[in-house]
Each structure stands twice: as C-alpha cells, then as structure tokens.
Design a protein around this motif. Structure first.
Motif, PDB file in Angstrom:
ATOM      1  N   PHE A  69       0.844  -1.195   0.000  1.00  0.00           N
ATOM      2  CA  PHE A  69       0.000   0.000   0.000  1.00  0.00           C
ATOM      3  C   PHE A  69       0.879   1.245   0.000  1.00  0.00           C
ATOM      4  N   HIS A  71       1.055   3.773  -2.099  1.00  0.00           N
ATOM      5  CA  HIS A  71       0.439   5.039  -2.507  1.00  0.00           C
ATOM      6  C   HIS A  71      -0.673   5.487  -1.562  1.00  0.00           C
ATOM      7  N   GLU A  72      -1.227   4.572  -0.768  1.00  0.00           N
ATOM      8  CA  GLU A  72      -2.392   4.916   0.037  1.00  0.00           C
ATOM      9  C   GLU A  72      -2.087   5.019   1.532  1.00  0.00           C
ATOM     10  N   CYS A  73      -1.181   4.208   2.042  1.00  0.00           N
ATOM     11  CA  CYS A  73      -0.908   4.155   3.481  1.00  0.00           C
ATOM     12  C   CYS A  73       0.570   4.461   3.701  1.00  0.00           C
ATOM     13  N   ASN A  74       0.948   5.724   3.682  1.00  0.00           N
ATOM     14  CA  ASN A  74       2.357   6.089   3.758  1.00  0.00           C
ATOM     15  C   ASN A  74       2.554   7.332   4.606  1.00  0.00           C
ATOM     16  N   CYS A  92      -5.160  -1.408   4.942  1.00  0.00           N
ATOM     17  CA  CYS A  92      -3.702  -1.218   4.882  1.00  0.00           C
ATOM     18  C   CYS A  92      -2.926  -2.465   5.321  1.00  0.00           C
ATOM     19  N   LEU A 235      -8.739  -1.105   0.705  1.00  0.00           N
ATOM     20  CA  LEU A 235      -9.062   0.305   0.514  1.00  0.00           C
ATOM     21  C   LEU A 235     -10.509   0.522   0.123  1.00  0.00           C
ATOM     22  N   ASP A 237     -11.582  -0.126  -2.957  1.00  0.00           N
ATOM     23  CA  ASP A 237     -11.674   0.074  -4.407  1.00  0.00           C
ATOM     24  C   ASP A 237     -12.260  -1.152  -5.102  1.00  0.00           C
ATOM     25  N   ARG A 286      -3.578  -7.226  -5.344  1.00  0.00           N
ATOM     26  CA  ARG A 286      -3.205  -7.150  -3.930  1.00  0.00           C
ATOM     27  C   ARG A 286      -2.879  -8.539  -3.405  1.00  0.00           C
TER      28      ARG A 286
END
Length: 444
Positions: A69, A71-74, A92, A235, A237, A286
């Motif tokens: 993850f 791009h999303e959980c950083n 995440c 996420l 999506d 994923r």
C-alpha cells in the motif's frame, strides 16, 4: 616472451572474471551501499488505529509505507531521524491474531509489515522491511452498546425482584457495578488462519483451505448471528459480497454459510464461535485479503434464517457490530504462469512451424519508411516522364488519331478476339510510326 607485468595483468583479469561469475546476475558487480537502518519503533494501537513511530540511524527523507500500500498508506520523511505513520486497522494490511503470552494468558496482537524506502520515488536494495507487532489492551474490544446494557439491566432486575424503597440507592449502585463487571469481559473479534495450522496463522495460498472464525464472549441473555460479509482489497476500491443481509451466501462455492459452535458458559457469560471454511482467494492487484462482517445482537437467541425462504420473521435485534481482519494470500502458480508467458514473449520462438508463411507483423524504422516512399516517388515520376515522351513523339509524327480505336473490353467478336493484337500493331510504344502501319485493321 611474456614479461612479468603482462603475466600479472592476465592473472588479474582472470581473477576478476572468475569472481564476477560467482555473483548472481542481478548482483554481478556489487557496489557498496549505505543502509539507513531502523533502530527502534514505538507502537500504540486500539480497535480503530495502528500508530507507529519509527526511528532511524540518520536523517530520513524517503517514504515509510505499509507493504503493498505504498500510494495509500504512507508517511513522508522530513529529514529527521523519526517518522510517524498512522494506519486504520480496517485496511492497509493490518492483521489481528491471538497468542499466549509469557504468563500463558491469551492476548490479541495487531501486526503489519512496514517498508522504509530510502527515496520517495525509487526502490533500491537499501530499502528495509520491518515486521511490527502491537499488543492490544484488554479493554480495546469491549462492547459499547447501550441497547445491550439496557436489556442486561432489565434482566438483572427481574432476577432480583423489586427492591424495597429504603435500599434503592444501594441496590442501584450494586446493579451498575455488576453490569460494569459483566461488560469488562464482553468482546467480539475475528481471526483468519490456515486450516490445521491455527497456531501459526501465517500466509495462505490461493486455493488453500482457510478458516474464518468469529469469536464472542457475551452475557447469557444476548444471542448473535453473522450477516453481511464482504471481501475487499484493503481500501474499498475492489470488493466482493460474500453474505447478504440475512446471512445467506451469495455463492456457496466461494464462501459457505457460518456454522455456530457449542456454547461454553463462564459464570454469567457465554463464549461461542462461528466458523466458515473456504478456499483462499485474492484480488489480482493485492496480496492482502481483507474480510469484514456484521454481527446482529439479539435478545435471547437469534432465529435461524432459511436461505430458500428469506421472509421468515427475525427476532428482536438490539444492535449491529462490525468485525474485520486481513490475511496475506499468495498465488505462486499464477505468478509463475505469468512469468513463463513473459519469458516466451521475450525469447525467440523455436517452433518447427515458425518458417511457415502467414500474416505476420514486422517493424520498420521511420527512416526506412521515408526512403521507401522516396524510391516509390522516383519510380512514379519516371513512369510519368516515359508516358509524356511517348505522347510528344506521337504528336510530332503528325498522328492525331487515338491509338486505341477499339475497347479492350468490347463485347463484339472482332474487338474481343483480336483487340490485343490490334493494340500491339497500332501502339507507338512498340517503335512503329503511323506511316508504317499494317495495311489491314484486323487479322482474319
């Protein structure tokens, strides 16, 4: 004659080539790297969030993210030695599992794999992965439901009977203490483990037998059932519904219905588990599979629903609770197949039928295309010049009549049978002038 200097150079060259062949192709010529190592991690977690403060040896300007993850959980580094990242436990890649501590008591643990990427945009061999575990406090999963508290209070009052007016204040205080003590151990959570390997609870493979278990410890007067389960990519999506609002499976082969286990009575509480066994699956992009379900809390016992007839009457639903968890699911067979397909596309074919003619594609550079069009243009211009010269020559000789008095496609016998011979004799391109024509117009 070989000089000592030349012999030394040959020996060094041979040593370098033999040493380089000992490394794998990806590290054929290893270069020393500087690794900014993680020295410590401070963790705090509750039922909704997982917070980690990572400390590194040197100032960090890269990226810290949950594995898979990026791009999303950083969280971005700010040239300091520590980075703080906050992750939701419902996504995440956060995983919940239970284990026995040093005292032999069962405890719940959240775990996640964090990646410390040295550069914000590039992956390097110096990047690190760190597996972190945070022990959840005992009161993290306590049920906070006012309807359930009210039902429990009424049940306790009915058991004791009506209290006298003189001792009402003391009775009410005792009742509140008893309710608080009861709910101090009431909790619900979800676990996902490989079948037959519940102690390990590690990584699954696609198609491997997995066990989804929902565990509960509730007061005796409260029942529950599982409804509305879904799988998502962490996420939201991509998602797939597994159980509908009645608790019936949308696809029995994908995810079967839950089976309720026996009730274990513990004082005024009862422990019960719901189990569903299914073949592990994953989303294409994923490696982490997230599952979430809702629990309907009922007064007494929740009635069973016939999935063939969903119009059955439900019991008294007090509240709905959400439980969730995640697990890593790999697909080595699919990944190997994709690698072999890419390898076949990159390597030239060795099929015995590769030399057969057919409709094949070929690539031509823009320069060659331009040269080809130039050559074709020159040929076309030459043809135009030849035709113009022939026309001028015929007019110069004083012949204004057309060279082709008959049509090539005439339906008459004379025109169709001997049209080609007539054209051969009358055409100026054959080197004959009109003065030297044949004395006849057709051949009999």
């Amino acid at each position: 004659m070989m000089t000592p200097l030349r012999l030394c150079a040959i020996y060094c060259l041979f040593s370098i080539s033999s040493t380089s062949s000992a490394f794998p192709p990806s590290l054929r010529y290893p270069i020393p790297i500087s690794v900014n190592k993680i020295t410590a991690a401070n963790l705090t977690c509750d039922v909704r969030s997982f917070n980690a403060t990572v400390t590194l040896q040197h100032p960090f300007k890269g990226l810290v993210f949950a594995k898979d993850f990026s791009h999303e959980c950083n969280a971005l580094g700010t040239l300091s030695n520590s980075v703080t990242i906050n992750l939701p436990t419902a996504g995440c890649g956060i995983r919940l599992s239970s284990r026995a501590n040093e005292k032999g008591e069962k405890e719940l643990v959240y775990s996640v794999v964090l990646v410390a990427q040295q550069d914000r945009h590039l992956r390097q061999i110096a990047d690190q992965e760190k597996h972190l575990e945070c022990v959840v406090k005992d009161d993290a999963f306590l049920i906070e439901s006012q309807p359930v508290v009210d039902v429990l209070k009424n049940d306790l009052l009915e058991r004791r009977g009506k209290s006298q007016r003189s001792g009402r204040m003391k009775k009410d205080q005792d009742l509140e203490d008893e309710i608080r003590e009861t709910f101090s151990v009431a909790r619900v959570w979800m676990e996902i483990t490989p079948e037959g390997d519940e102690a390990n609870g590690g990584t699954l493979k696609v198609g491997e037998a997995a066990v989804l278990t929902i565990k509960s410890t509730l007061p005796e007067g409260i029942g529950w059932k599982v409804v509305e389960c879904s799988a998502h990519d962490g996420l939201g999506d991509s998602s797939q519904k597994l159980l509908d609002d009645y608790g019936c499976p949308t696809d029995e082969l994908l995810f079967p219905v839950f089976r309720m286990g026996p009730v274990q009575v513990i004082s005024v509480m009862k422990h019960q588990e719901a189990v569903s066994r299914f073949a592990a699956f994953k989303f294409p992009d994923r490696d982490r599979l997230h599952l979430s379900c809702y629990l309907e809390l009922c007064r007494g016992t929740c009635p069973e629903v016939d999935c063939s007839d969903k119009n059955s009457t439900d019991g008294e639903v007090l509240d709905r609770l959400k439980v969730f968890n995640s697990v890593e699911v790999l697909a080595p067979a699919i990944d190997d197949l994709r690698k072999s397909e890419r390898l076949q596309l990159s390597e030239p074919t060795t099929s015995p039928f590769s030399s057969l003619p057919g409709d094949r594609k070929f690539c031509v550079s823009p320069d060659k295309v331009a040269i080809t069009f130039c050559i074709l243009g020159v040929i076309f211009l030459c043809a135009v010049v030849v035709a113009a010269c022939a026309l001028l020559r015929s007019r110069k000789n004083g012949d204004e009549s057309p060279f082709y008095p008959r049509s090539l496609f005439s339906s008459s016998t004379s025109g169709s049978a001997y049209g080609s011979k007539l054209l051969l004799h009358e055409s100026p391109c054959m080197g004959q002038s009109p003065s030297r024509r044949m004395p006849y117009g057709r051949i009999l």
